[in-house]
Design an enzyme around this catalytic site. Structure first.
Site, short mmCIF file in Angstrom:
data_model
loop_
_atom_site.label_atom_id
_atom_site.label_comp_id
_atom_site.label_asym_id
_atom_site.label_seq_id
_atom_site.Cartn_x
_atom_site.Cartn_y
_atom_site.Cartn_z
N HIS A 1 -7.20 5.67 -4.81
CA HIS A 1 -6.10 6.39 -5.44
C HIS A 1 -6.32 7.89 -5.23
O HIS A 1 -7.44 8.39 -5.45
CB HIS A 1 -6.09 6.16 -6.95
N ASP B 1 2.09 5.11 -4.40
CA ASP B 1 2.00 4.08 -5.44
C ASP B 1 3.39 3.89 -6.06
O ASP B 1 4.06 4.86 -6.41
CB ASP B 1 0.99 4.51 -6.51
N ILE B 2 3.79 2.65 -6.20
CA ILE B 2 5.14 2.36 -6.70
C ILE B 2 5.26 2.62 -8.22
O ILE B 2 6.37 2.82 -8.73
CB ILE B 2 5.50 0.89 -6.34
N HIS C 1 -8.56 -0.04 -2.10
CA HIS C 1 -7.68 1.12 -2.02
C HIS C 1 -8.28 2.28 -2.79
O HIS C 1 -8.93 2.08 -3.82
CB HIS C 1 -6.28 0.81 -2.55
N GLN D 1 -9.85 -3.04 -11.20
CA GLN D 1 -9.06 -3.41 -10.02
C GLN D 1 -8.03 -4.48 -10.35
O GLN D 1 -8.33 -5.46 -11.04
CB GLN D 1 -10.00 -3.92 -8.90
P1 5GP Z 1 -5.86 -0.95 -8.98
O1 5GP Z 1 -5.91 -1.04 -10.47
O2 5GP Z 1 -6.00 -2.30 -8.30
O3 5GP Z 1 -6.85 0.07 -8.46
O4 5GP Z 1 -4.44 -0.36 -8.65
C1 5GP Z 1 -3.42 -1.03 -7.98
C2 5GP Z 1 -2.31 -0.02 -7.79
O5 5GP Z 1 -1.32 -0.61 -6.96
C3 5GP Z 1 -1.62 0.38 -9.09
O6 5GP Z 1 -1.68 1.79 -9.23
C4 5GP Z 1 -0.18 -0.12 -8.91
O7 5GP Z 1 0.76 0.76 -9.47
C5 5GP Z 1 -0.05 -0.20 -7.40
N1 5GP Z 1 0.89 -1.21 -6.93
C6 5GP Z 1 1.02 -2.49 -7.39
N2 5GP Z 1 1.96 -3.15 -6.67
C7 5GP Z 1 2.41 -2.27 -5.73
C8 5GP Z 1 3.40 -2.39 -4.70
O8 5GP Z 1 4.03 -3.42 -4.49
N3 5GP Z 1 3.60 -1.28 -3.94
C9 5GP Z 1 2.92 -0.11 -4.13
N4 5GP Z 1 3.21 0.90 -3.32
N5 5GP Z 1 1.99 0.02 -5.11
C10 5GP Z 1 1.74 -1.04 -5.89
#
Ligand code: 5GP
Length: 141
Positions: A106, A35-36, A104, A98
């Site tokens: 985590h 995660d970035i 995805h 999300q």
């Molecule tokens: P969600 O809230 O959708 O479960 O989490 C999305 C995750 O994607 C977040 O933890 C965020 O930091 C990560 N993320 C967002 N953009 C990027 C990206 O461009 N590259 C990577 N590696 N992670 C990302």
């Protein structure tokens, strides 16, 4: 009813090689990368290669494979990051937390008494991500 899959989401671009990532594992059905904006050191995302928005449109079999790989990453991350525990999370739709609409999981290494950072707190240094990817790949064997 959830919206349709958007092929222009950021993880679809990573899967197509249009955007970079710090890959730690890949097989014919999933990709795992760091995660970035990690909520903890070594925070990893496991995504299916199939175009699934979230839990509502992925096949049970593909979902199970994402979970299987998340388990493998979790075990390796305990060793790679000297973790005391691992949090596995998977959010569905905006109300479910999300933000990126390609399914995805985590995998977040935890230390005793250390809280997770809030989502999106800060972008990690590339060097730290590179070092953490190297550690996790080594622990994955
Ligand atoms: P969600 O809230 O959708 O479960 O989490 C999305 C995750 O994607 C977040 O933890 C965020 O930091 C990560 N993320 C967002 N953009 C990027 C990206 O461009 N590259 C990577 N590696 N992670 C990302």
């Amino acid at each position: 009813m959830p919206a349709a899959y958007d092929p222009n989401n950021i993880f679809a671009k990573i899967l197509r090689g249009e955007l970079p990532c710090h890959k730690v594992y890949e097989d014919e059905r999933v990709l795992a990368f760091l995660d970035i904006m990690p909520r903890a050191p070594g925070h990893t995302l496991v995504i299916p290669k199939t175009p699934a928005r979230n839990i509502f449109d992925i096949s049970p079999d593909d979902y199970a494979h994402v979970a299987r790989v998340a388990q493998k990453i979790a075990t390796a991350a305990m060793k790679a990051f000297q973790a005391d525990g691992i949090t596995v999370a998977q959010f569905n739709e905006r109300a479910g937390g999300q933000v990126v609409f390609h399914l995805h999981m985590h995998v977040m290494p935890r230390r005793d008494s250390v809280e997770l950072l809030p989502p999106g707190t800060r972008q990690e240094d590339v060097k730290v991500l590179e070092d953490n990817a190297t550690k996790l790949i080594a622990a994955l064997g």
